[in-house]
Design an enzyme around this catalytic site. Sequence first.
Site, short mmCIF file in Angstrom:
data_model
loop_
_atom_site.label_atom_id
_atom_site.label_comp_id
_atom_site.label_asym_id
_atom_site.label_seq_id
_atom_site.Cartn_x
_atom_site.Cartn_y
_atom_site.Cartn_z
N SER A 190 0.84 -1.20 0.00
CA SER A 190 0.00 0.00 0.00
C SER A 190 0.87 1.24 0.00
CB SER A 190 -0.90 0.01 1.24
OG SER A 190 -1.56 1.25 1.40
N TYR A 203 -1.81 -0.87 10.52
CA TYR A 203 -1.96 -1.26 9.11
C TYR A 203 -0.73 -0.84 8.31
CZ TYR A 203 -3.95 -1.34 4.37
OH TYR A 203 -4.18 -1.57 3.03
#
Length: 298
Positions: A190, A203
């Site tokens: 990401s 995350y």
Amino acid sequence: MGTDRLTMQDPRHQYPQPPFPKQPQPVPGLDSKMAPLADHGEESYTGSGKLTHRKALITGGDSGIGRAVAIAFAREGADVAISYLPSEEADAKEVIALIEQAGRKAIALPGDITNEQFCRKLVTDTVKALGGLDILVNNAGKQKSQPSLADITTEQFDQVLKTNLYSLFWITQEAATHLKPGASIINTTSIQGYDPSETLIDYAMTKSAIVSFTKSVSKQMIEQGVRVNAIAPGPFWTPLQPSGGQTQEKVEKFGSEVPLSRPGQPIEIAPVYVLLASQEGSYITGEVYGVTGGIGIA
């Protein structure tokens, strides 16, 4: 949506732009409840045989980016197994039907990837059902927005790391024994692995680790002729966001911060997975491809 996606046009206005309605969903969220609905290529993706006779396993293949990749792989000629949580069965059934409509074999493998035994069985069941494994896409992820470090519970931290990292390790370790020269592993990292948000601490940690894992493992796996790469999405319109991945206030303006001024649609990233899975990506390994709407990755 997006049936004319190959027509030359202004990419800023090709898909919906914010503001979007608030749309809270329980975890893990369903594609069918997104407003507007996301485009996974259901109506628009046309294959050209790039993955003919390949056998693929995609985690989180029921919705979002995983769903778009499953559709694209099937239309490129691959048989596809998807893993997903039992609560995502409604979305998974739609994907299975789309894979079968493409004339390919579809395998549904519901279960919890935070469990090591399930992860290892996921690989062996795929190999048994499809007769082998050529492409592994580690895509499933958990994301929970929290306003401060103090709000991240040990339970949440454990779930995020087990979903995003432990499962990737277990599944890749098990798959490595089955992959032959020419096979491909693709991990989903990401933009958060490079430019972390203050509300996604746990995350972002996992996504940074996936970059490191990809680069390390690629050096080992190329010794058996297997390429390992990763893709780093920016803001993409998936159920991960309204089901707790972002606050509802951020959902309303989701994607507005990137140069394209909108979130990406899953169909816009699926072709990169196809490239890395196919023989056209034969000279690409140990790389991270950013698909971020113009933010870039450092």
